[in-house]
Design an enzyme around this catalytic site. Structure first.
Site, PDB file in Angstrom:
ATOM      1  N   HIS A  35       0.864  -1.189   0.000  1.00 57.33           N
ATOM      2  CA  HIS A  35       0.000   0.000   0.000  1.00 57.33           C
ATOM      3  C   HIS A  35       0.899   1.237   0.000  1.00 57.33           C
ATOM      4  CE1 HIS A  35       1.085   0.111   4.202  1.00 57.33           C
ATOM      5  NE2 HIS A  35       0.534  -1.078   4.402  1.00 57.33           N
ATOM      6  N   GLU A  36       0.291   2.394   0.078  1.00 58.93           N
ATOM      7  CA  GLU A  36       1.055   3.648  -0.008  1.00 58.93           C
ATOM      8  C   GLU A  36       2.113   3.778   1.097  1.00 58.93           C
ATOM      9  OE1 GLU A  36       1.387   6.431  -2.083  1.00 58.93           O
ATOM     10  OE2 GLU A  36       0.384   5.091  -3.498  1.00 58.93           O
ATOM     11  N   HIS A  38       4.031   1.318   2.273  1.00 61.52           N
ATOM     12  CA  HIS A  38       5.215   0.632   1.731  1.00 61.52           C
ATOM     13  C   HIS A  38       5.863   1.479   0.632  1.00 61.52           C
ATOM     14  CE1 HIS A  38       2.705  -3.020   2.960  1.00 61.52           C
ATOM     15  NE2 HIS A  38       3.820  -3.224   3.629  1.00 61.52           N
ATOM     16  N   GLN A 149       7.665   4.102  10.724  1.00 63.98           N
ATOM     17  CA  GLN A 149       7.363   4.482  12.111  1.00 63.98           C
ATOM     18  C   GLN A 149       6.084   3.786  12.599  1.00 63.98           C
ATOM     19  OE1 GLN A 149       8.975   6.265  14.368  1.00 63.98           O
ATOM     20  NE2 GLN A 149       7.305   6.244  15.858  1.00 63.98           N
TER      21      GLN A 149
HETATM   22  P1  PAJ Z   1       5.053  -5.138   6.553  1.00 60.91           P
HETATM   23  O1  PAJ Z   1       3.951  -5.100   7.558  1.00 60.91           O
HETATM   24  O2  PAJ Z   1       4.734  -5.528   5.146  1.00 60.91           O
HETATM   25  O3  PAJ Z   1       5.696  -3.693   6.537  1.00 60.91           O
HETATM   26  C1  PAJ Z   1       6.852  -3.440   5.770  1.00 60.91           C
HETATM   27  C2  PAJ Z   1       7.371  -2.058   6.136  1.00 60.91           C
HETATM   28  O4  PAJ Z   1       6.381  -1.072   5.805  1.00 60.91           O
HETATM   29  C3  PAJ Z   1       7.648  -1.903   7.644  1.00 60.91           C
HETATM   30  O5  PAJ Z   1       8.846  -1.192   7.852  1.00 60.91           O
HETATM   31  C4  PAJ Z   1       6.436  -1.123   8.126  1.00 60.91           C
HETATM   32  O6  PAJ Z   1       6.686  -0.351   9.286  1.00 60.91           O
HETATM   33  C5  PAJ Z   1       6.177  -0.237   6.921  1.00 60.91           C
HETATM   34  N1  PAJ Z   1       4.791   0.267   6.940  1.00 60.91           N
HETATM   35  C6  PAJ Z   1       3.661  -0.454   7.071  1.00 60.91           C
HETATM   36  N2  PAJ Z   1       2.581   0.365   7.102  1.00 60.91           N
HETATM   37  C7  PAJ Z   1       3.048   1.625   6.987  1.00 60.91           C
HETATM   38  C8  PAJ Z   1       2.439   2.924   6.959  1.00 60.91           C
HETATM   39  N3  PAJ Z   1       1.124   3.070   7.059  1.00 60.91           N
HETATM   40  N4  PAJ Z   1       3.243   4.008   6.832  1.00 60.91           N
HETATM   41  C9  PAJ Z   1       4.597   3.859   6.736  1.00 60.91           C
HETATM   42  N5  PAJ Z   1       5.229   2.671   6.752  1.00 60.91           N
HETATM   43  C10 PAJ Z   1       4.474   1.575   6.882  1.00 60.91           C
HETATM   44  O7  PAJ Z   1       6.830  -4.975   8.931  1.00 60.91           O
HETATM   45  C11 PAJ Z   1       6.881  -5.992   8.236  1.00 60.91           C
HETATM   46  O8  PAJ Z   1       6.217  -6.117   7.036  1.00 60.91           O
HETATM   47  C12 PAJ Z   1       7.696  -7.222   8.632  1.00 60.91           C
HETATM   48  O9  PAJ Z   1       7.717  -7.315  10.026  1.00 60.91           O
HETATM   49  C13 PAJ Z   1       9.131  -7.217   8.073  1.00 60.91           C
HETATM   50  C14 PAJ Z   1       9.950  -6.014   8.574  1.00 60.91           C
HETATM   51  C15 PAJ Z   1       9.110  -7.231   6.535  1.00 60.91           C
HETATM   52  C16 PAJ Z   1       9.871  -8.494   8.552  1.00 60.91           C
HETATM   53  O10 PAJ Z   1       9.205  -9.632   8.138  1.00 60.91           O
END
Ligand code: PAJ
Length: 288
Positions: A35-36, A38, A149
């Site tokens: 999503h946005e 990521h 964050q």
């Molecule tokens: P996932 O939930 O897919 O998230 C991947 C990365 O995107 C993480 O660093 C997360 O903090 C970031 N992210 C998710 N939603 C966000 C948002 N709304 N705004 C900004 N960044 C956002 O987190 C993971 O995967 C896993 O734990 C991983 C680190 C890949 C290990 O398996």
């Protein structure tokens, strides 16, 4: 052009070639269903590094038994076309056997930091995260890695792991991307019924309330926690996991707020567990 690797060997060859050519590598680790939020990390990585690799791997080790590992949403083709559009150079998309060919005997233990906040209801979760992130760092050898964050505890734990174990990688933490009504974007938001989706704004509203209290000079952490908890409990569909005001480094609770604090919430809507947080700096002023 975006190249896709599903083996560690192929990814390693790409890394070697890029590094030999003097290119810096940025890594954005994800579990896909992008999503946005990521994509904001991907865009930052594109600005900061010559080459950007995104990993897409739903890591079984970070799911506690009974959680949604099997149901976790997956949409590789859609993810890939989004990443192509962002100019990502490499996508690493291994299967579970590639990442865990044998039952591992080694893992990264993070002690107390992994037991607080989300660690309370997800005991081995952060061990699974730290371990897979360490593996990804070894495989893709990034100069910089980008985390959101949104998952504050994860970002803090990864940063500590990198310092403690001398990984030659810089961690960059990027702001939380939200929907128009304030709900933090998450791959798990698709699980929410329309009714729960509307009520899910309570997480952000409770954080804003905490922010207003802190800005108005209230420095009693437990009063702020109580008011947040009451707000969340007033929402029928919401089941409170935690609403805490903690030290942003140790994640320990505090009595009096002074300087930077992390306000963090976790709430369940049926089986869907959502988290959100805000870093707030309390102005040094007279305490109320
Ligand atoms: P996932 O939930 O897919 O998230 C991947 C990365 O995107 C993480 O660093 C997360 O903090 C970031 N992210 C998710 N939603 C966000 C948002 N709304 N705004 C900004 N960044 C956002 O987190 C993971 O995967 C896993 O734990 C991983 C680190 C890949 C290990 O398996």
């Amino acid at each position: 052009m975006t190249v896709v690797f599903d083996t560690i060997f192929a990814a390693g060859q790409w890394v070697q070639t890029e590094r030999a050519g003097g290119k810096t590598i940025g890594l954005v680790p994800t579990m896909g269903f992008l999503h946005e939020g990521h994509l904001s990390l991907v865009r930052r990585a594109r600005q900061r590094c010559d080459r950007v690799a995104v990993s897409i791997f739903v890591n079984p080790m970070q799911f506690v038994p009974g959680e949604d590992f099997e149901q976790y949403p997956r949409a590789f083709d859609r993810d890939l076309s989004l990443l192509e559009r962002e100019g990502v150079h490499a996508v690493f998309h291994p299967d579970v056997k590639e990442m865990y060919p044998l039952q591992p005997v080694t893992s990264i233990c993070i002690g107390k930091l992994g037991e607080l906040l989300c660690g309370g209801s997800r005991p081995s979760h952060f061990r699974g995260i730290a371990t897979v992130v360490a593996k990804l760092f070894h495989i893709l050898q990034p100069d910089r890695a980008f985390f959101g964050q949104k998952d504050a505890q994860q970002a803090i734990i990864v940063q500590k792991m990198v310092w403690d174990l001398h990984f030659p990688v810089k961690i960059e933490i990027c702001p939380t991307v939200r929907e128009a009504d304030g709900l933090a974007m998450s791959s798990r938001n698709v699980y929410l019924s329309p009714h729960d989706r509307a009520e899910a704004t309570i997480l952000y509203r409770s954080l804003q309330h905490a922010e207003n209290l802190i800005r108005s000079g209230i420095s009693n952490a437990s009063r702020i926690e109580q008011e947040m908890q009451e707000m969340i409990r007033a929402v029928a569909a919401a089941e409170l996991d935690y609403a805490r005001v903690v030290d942003p480094e140790s994640l320990e609770g505090m009595r009096q707020i002074d300087g930077n604090v992390l306000v963090a919430v976790a709430v369940r809507f049926g089986k869907t567990r959502l988290i959100d947080n805000m870093m707030i700096t309390a102005e040094k002023r007279e305490r109320k």
